[in-house]
Design a protein around this motif. Structure first.
Motif, short mmCIF file in Angstrom:
data_model
loop_
_atom_site.label_atom_id
_atom_site.label_comp_id
_atom_site.label_asym_id
_atom_site.label_seq_id
_atom_site.Cartn_x
_atom_site.Cartn_y
_atom_site.Cartn_z
N SER A 35 18.02 -52.32 -27.11
CA SER A 35 16.90 -52.84 -26.66
C SER A 35 16.28 -53.83 -27.51
CB SER A 35 16.01 -51.84 -26.31
OG SER A 35 16.59 -50.90 -25.18
N GLY A 36 16.49 -53.44 -28.85
CA GLY A 36 15.60 -54.26 -29.35
C GLY A 36 16.48 -55.67 -29.87
N ASN A 42 17.42 -62.43 -25.55
CA ASN A 42 17.06 -62.63 -24.27
C ASN A 42 18.26 -62.27 -22.98
OD1 ASN A 42 15.13 -63.42 -22.12
ND2 ASN A 42 15.95 -65.45 -21.96
N TYR A 43 19.07 -61.34 -23.63
CA TYR A 43 19.92 -60.81 -22.52
C TYR A 43 19.56 -59.34 -22.30
CZ TYR A 43 23.33 -64.44 -22.90
OH TYR A 43 24.26 -65.90 -22.61
N SER A 44 20.12 -58.95 -21.15
CA SER A 44 19.74 -57.44 -20.92
C SER A 44 20.47 -56.41 -21.85
CB SER A 44 20.11 -57.22 -19.40
OG SER A 44 21.37 -57.12 -19.24
N ARG A 45 19.50 -55.55 -21.88
CA ARG A 45 20.35 -54.11 -22.78
C ARG A 45 21.50 -53.64 -22.16
NH1 ARG A 45 21.27 -48.85 -22.67
NH2 ARG A 45 20.76 -47.73 -24.56
N LEU A 170 12.80 -56.30 -16.06
CA LEU A 170 13.25 -57.57 -15.91
C LEU A 170 14.45 -58.09 -16.85
CD1 LEU A 170 10.37 -57.68 -14.40
CD2 LEU A 170 10.62 -60.14 -14.83
N HIS A 171 14.37 -57.62 -18.08
CA HIS A 171 15.36 -57.98 -18.77
C HIS A 171 16.76 -57.21 -18.47
CE1 HIS A 171 13.49 -60.51 -21.86
NE2 HIS A 171 12.32 -59.68 -21.97
N ASP A 172 16.56 -55.76 -18.20
CA ASP A 172 17.67 -55.16 -17.88
C ASP A 172 18.26 -55.83 -16.47
OD1 ASP A 172 17.35 -53.41 -19.96
OD2 ASP A 172 16.54 -51.94 -19.06
N ALA A 173 17.73 -56.18 -15.47
CA ALA A 173 18.50 -56.77 -14.25
C ALA A 173 18.66 -58.13 -14.69
CB ALA A 173 17.27 -56.67 -13.12
N ARG A 174 18.64 -58.80 -15.73
CA ARG A 174 19.15 -59.89 -16.22
C ARG A 174 18.39 -61.23 -15.37
NH1 ARG A 174 23.76 -62.13 -15.83
NH2 ARG A 174 23.60 -63.00 -17.86
N VAL A 175 17.05 -60.94 -14.84
CA VAL A 175 16.40 -61.69 -13.96
C VAL A 175 16.28 -63.15 -14.67
CG1 VAL A 175 13.97 -62.22 -13.00
CG2 VAL A 175 15.09 -59.96 -12.54
N TYR A 176 15.74 -63.07 -16.00
CA TYR A 176 15.49 -64.37 -16.63
C TYR A 176 16.65 -65.06 -16.83
CZ TYR A 176 11.00 -62.04 -17.84
OH TYR A 176 9.87 -61.33 -17.80
N ALA A 177 17.59 -64.61 -17.36
CA ALA A 177 19.08 -65.31 -17.45
C ALA A 177 19.56 -65.89 -16.26
CB ALA A 177 20.12 -64.34 -18.14
N ILE A 178 19.84 -65.20 -15.29
CA ILE A 178 20.23 -65.84 -14.21
C ILE A 178 19.12 -66.83 -13.40
CG2 ILE A 178 20.92 -65.23 -11.77
CD1 ILE A 178 21.69 -62.52 -12.62
N ARG A 179 18.03 -66.72 -13.40
CA ARG A 179 16.87 -67.79 -13.26
C ARG A 179 17.20 -68.92 -13.75
NH1 ARG A 179 11.73 -68.71 -15.73
NH2 ARG A 179 10.58 -70.16 -14.39
N GLU A 180 17.34 -69.13 -15.13
CA GLU A 180 17.76 -70.11 -15.86
C GLU A 180 18.97 -70.85 -15.24
OE1 GLU A 180 15.97 -71.84 -18.13
OE2 GLU A 180 14.67 -70.15 -18.00
#
Length: 273
Positions: A35-36, A42-45, A170-180
């Motif tokens: 997690s850290g 900025n990738y999911s755990r 949101l990190h675990d679902a990879r929302v930020y990475a896929i949004r980019e």
């Protein structure tokens, strides 16, 4: 930052899990949890766990971010680059397909049939255009993150734990990475609809971080706009794929807000007879 000892990781082999093994070794040496590290790169755990165990291949961008976070002097990036530079044993890159559950490119399985896809033929899994596959992945990620947020809203957590748990969803679902990826690849109407749904999900996250409970007015005030936004995104994706639009009535709904189906809001928003 001083690079950690490579522990033999630069002795490249053809083993596909080598990158993951070295990532785990360096992460543990640095005293970081999954997690850290996920927060730093900025990738999911969940995705990092798959890379470490060889269930996901990882990529050069991820390796570079991990090198920076762990101070490994570029070892992981060199491993990823060397692996990607090896000749493929399977079909050429033109035969690669996209996994709509993650938005990542994958190689067809040996037992997976290949076809010459006609423009008028129905789209099947793996045959979606890359931007559309990314949009499907983002839609699924939004839904997964929202379900996880509901679990946080339902749980009896102290404020600090609730704040961190809501962020992790949101990190675990990879929302930020896929949004980019979608912001770069998607057509403007699809990206606009996706961004509305994303911002409304952020509103749910913020409300839950502030203490909103699943059965409380603060949650429902932000949930129903999100439901409308997610359905609007689905309809934009249908249009992007050339499918006819759907109406709420066709699916037995009064509208896309889910208010009439909501146990807490149904009576208030039930249409008059």
């Amino acid at each position: 930052m001083t690079a950690v000892r490579d522990d033999g990781c630069e002795s490249l082999t053809n083993r596909p899990e080598r990158l993951g093994e070295c990532l785990r070794r360096f992460r543990e040496h640095a005293g970081l949890s999954l997690s850290g590290l996920a927060r730093k790169v900025n990738y999911s755990r969940g995705y990092l766990s798959k890379v470490e165990t060889g269930r996901a291949p990882g990529n050069v961008q991820l390796a570079q971010r991990c090198d920076e976070a762990l101070g490994t002097g570029g070892v992981l990036a060199r491993l990823a680059q060397a692996r990607d530079a090896r000749p493929s044993r399977g079909a050429a890159s033109a035969d690669r397909t996209w996994d709509t559950s993650t938005g990542w490119q994958r190689q067809p399985r040996p037992d997976e049939p290949t076809t010459d896809h006609r423009p008028d033929a129905p789209l099947t899994r793996g045959e979606l255009p890359i931007p559309s596959a990314t949009a499907v992945a983002f839609m699924l990620a939004l839904d997964e993150a929202h379900n996880a947020l509901r679990a946080v809203a339902r749980a009896d957590l102290p404020p600090s734990a609730r704040h961190d748990a809501a962020n992790e969803t949101l990190h675990d679902a990879r929302v930020y990475a896929i949004r980019e990826r979608l912001l770069v690849l998607g057509a403007a109407p699809l990206v606009a609809a996706a961004e509305v749904a994303f911002l409304r999900l952020i509103a749910i996250r913020d409300a839950i971080r502030a203490g909103a409970r699943l059965d409380g007015a603060d949650y429902h005030r932000v949930y129903h706009p999100f439901a409308e936004g997610l359905w609007a995104f689905r309809m934009a994706l249908r249009a992007d794929l050339g499918q006819s639009p759907l109406t709420p009535e066709e699916l037995g709904r009064a509208d896309w807000s889910d208010r009439e189906r909501c146990r807490d809001c149904g009576e208030r928003y039930r249409p008059s007879a």
